[in-house]
Structures are given as C-alpha cells and as structure tokens.
Write a protein that holds these residues in place. Structure first.
Motif, PDB file in Angstrom:
ATOM      1  N   SER A   7       0.826  -1.205   0.000  1.00 29.48           N
ATOM      2  CA  SER A   7       0.000   0.000   0.000  1.00 29.48           C
ATOM      3  C   SER A   7       0.859   1.252   0.000  1.00 29.48           C
ATOM      4  O   SER A   7       0.568   2.218  -0.711  1.00 29.48           O
ATOM      5  CB  SER A   7      -0.922   0.019   1.215  1.00 29.48           C
ATOM      6  OG  SER A   7      -1.852  -1.028   1.153  1.00 29.48           O
ATOM      7  N   LEU A  10       2.250   1.783  -3.433  1.00 25.75           N
ATOM      8  CA  LEU A  10       1.234   2.314  -4.341  1.00 25.75           C
ATOM      9  C   LEU A  10       0.991   3.803  -4.109  1.00 25.75           C
ATOM     10  O   LEU A  10       0.891   4.583  -5.059  1.00 25.75           O
ATOM     11  CB  LEU A  10      -0.077   1.548  -4.185  1.00 25.75           C
ATOM     12  CG  LEU A  10      -0.109   0.128  -4.720  1.00 25.75           C
ATOM     13  CD1 LEU A  10      -1.405  -0.574  -4.318  1.00 25.75           C
ATOM     14  CD2 LEU A  10       0.043   0.131  -6.235  1.00 25.75           C
ATOM     15  N   VAL A  11       0.914   4.201  -2.850  1.00 29.40           N
ATOM     16  CA  VAL A  11       0.704   5.614  -2.521  1.00 29.40           C
ATOM     17  C   VAL A  11       1.873   6.450  -3.019  1.00 29.40           C
ATOM     18  O   VAL A  11       1.683   7.503  -3.648  1.00 29.40           O
ATOM     19  CB  VAL A  11       0.497   5.801  -1.001  1.00 29.40           C
ATOM     20  CG1 VAL A  11       0.577   7.272  -0.623  1.00 29.40           C
ATOM     21  CG2 VAL A  11      -0.844   5.229  -0.576  1.00 29.40           C
ATOM     22  N   ARG A  14       1.733   6.878  -6.759  1.00 29.17           N
ATOM     23  CA  ARG A  14       0.700   7.835  -7.154  1.00 29.17           C
ATOM     24  C   ARG A  14       1.147   9.267  -6.885  1.00 29.17           C
ATOM     25  O   ARG A  14       0.916  10.167  -7.688  1.00 29.17           O
ATOM     26  CB  ARG A  14      -0.600   7.535  -6.426  1.00 29.17           C
ATOM     27  CG  ARG A  14      -1.287   6.305  -6.963  1.00 29.17           C
ATOM     28  CD  ARG A  14      -2.546   5.977  -6.216  1.00 29.17           C
ATOM     29  NE  ARG A  14      -3.172   4.805  -6.827  1.00 29.17           N
ATOM     30  CZ  ARG A  14      -4.109   4.098  -6.270  1.00 29.17           C
ATOM     31  NH1 ARG A  14      -4.564   4.428  -5.082  1.00 29.17           N
ATOM     32  NH2 ARG A  14      -4.626   3.054  -6.882  1.00 29.17           N
ATOM     33  N   ARG A  51      -6.690  10.013  -5.299  1.00 27.47           N
ATOM     34  CA  ARG A  51      -6.507   8.556  -5.215  1.00 27.47           C
ATOM     35  C   ARG A  51      -5.460   8.182  -4.170  1.00 27.47           C
ATOM     36  O   ARG A  51      -5.619   7.202  -3.449  1.00 27.47           O
ATOM     37  CB  ARG A  51      -6.143   7.975  -6.579  1.00 27.47           C
ATOM     38  CG  ARG A  51      -7.307   7.971  -7.545  1.00 27.47           C
ATOM     39  CD  ARG A  51      -6.864   7.398  -8.889  1.00 27.47           C
ATOM     40  NE  ARG A  51      -7.954   7.412  -9.830  1.00 27.47           N
ATOM     41  CZ  ARG A  51      -8.657   6.339 -10.191  1.00 27.47           C
ATOM     42  NH1 ARG A  51      -8.362   5.167  -9.674  1.00 27.47           N
ATOM     43  NH2 ARG A  51      -9.631   6.437 -11.052  1.00 27.47           N
ATOM     44  N   ALA A  52      -4.414   8.962  -4.085  1.00 26.91           N
ATOM     45  CA  ALA A  52      -3.399   8.706  -3.061  1.00 26.91           C
ATOM     46  C   ALA A  52      -3.997   8.890  -1.669  1.00 26.91           C
ATOM     47  O   ALA A  52      -3.770   8.071  -0.774  1.00 26.91           O
ATOM     48  CB  ALA A  52      -2.196   9.626  -3.257  1.00 26.91           C
ATOM     49  N   LYS A  55      -6.305   6.028  -0.829  1.00 31.10           N
ATOM     50  CA  LYS A  55      -5.532   4.820  -0.537  1.00 31.10           C
ATOM     51  C   LYS A  55      -4.934   4.887   0.871  1.00 31.10           C
ATOM     52  O   LYS A  55      -4.930   3.892   1.600  1.00 31.10           O
ATOM     53  CB  LYS A  55      -4.421   4.633  -1.581  1.00 31.10           C
ATOM     54  CG  LYS A  55      -3.640   3.351  -1.426  1.00 31.10           C
ATOM     55  CD  LYS A  55      -4.524   2.148  -1.671  1.00 31.10           C
ATOM     56  CE  LYS A  55      -3.728   0.868  -1.642  1.00 31.10           C
ATOM     57  NZ  LYS A  55      -4.593  -0.308  -1.733  1.00 31.10           N
ATOM     58  N   SER A  59      -6.078   2.122   3.477  1.00 31.20           N
ATOM     59  CA  SER A  59      -5.095   1.169   3.993  1.00 31.20           C
ATOM     60  C   SER A  59      -4.849   1.358   5.482  1.00 31.20           C
ATOM     61  O   SER A  59      -4.450   0.417   6.166  1.00 31.20           O
ATOM     62  CB  SER A  59      -3.777   1.281   3.222  1.00 31.20           C
ATOM     63  OG  SER A  59      -3.182   2.532   3.446  1.00 31.20           O
TER      64      SER A  59
END
Length: 89
Positions: A7, A10-11, A14, A51-52, A55, A59
C-alpha cells in the motif's frame, strides 16, 4: 504512514506521478499553453492526489480505528473518521 509495504508503495507511486504531472502543468503555464490543455492536466493531478489520499485512508483504516499501540493515542471516533474522509471530498 500506516499500512502494509504494498500500500505504501502504491501511494508513493501515485504521489510521484502527481508530482510529475504538476511539474508538467507548471511548464504548460510557463509556455503559455492552451487553457483547455492546462485544465485537463490539472484535473489529472487532482485525481492522482485524491486517489493517493483515498488509498492512505483505506489502507490505514484499521490502524485509525484501533489504538496505535504506543499507549499515547486514542482510537479515532466514527465522527473523526468521517471528517477525515470528507477532507478528501
């Protein structure tokens, strides 16, 4: 930052993408590019940041609702979590 390694990765990806897009928007403005193009890119930056943020909240939801484990922080209330979500709206 709370969450598992995947996670977090991914952050960060982004946010780096948004950083690059924002640099592009700045360059477009400096170059005097068309308003439509600038606004389109600016919307993409905004969406990437949203989106960040989503997330991060998603998470970390378990950690936000539970005691952090260090004994210094109270669990978040439902109202506090709602406010956190709405801050991204």
């Amino acid at each position: 930052m709370v969450g598992d390694e995947e996670s977090i990765t991914l952050v960060l990806n982004r946010l780096r993408r948004a950083q690059g897009q924002l640099a592009g928007v700045i360059a477009m403005i400096e170059q005097g590019r068309d308003c439509k193009d600038v606004v389109t890119q600016l919307a993409a930056v905004s969406k990437a940041l949203d989106r960040a943020g989503f997330k991060i909240v998603a998470s970390g939801l378990r950690e936000c609702m539970a005691d952090s484990g260090d004994g210094n922080k109270e669990p978040m209330t439902e109202a506090e979590l709602e406010k956190l979500f709405l801050a991204l709206a």
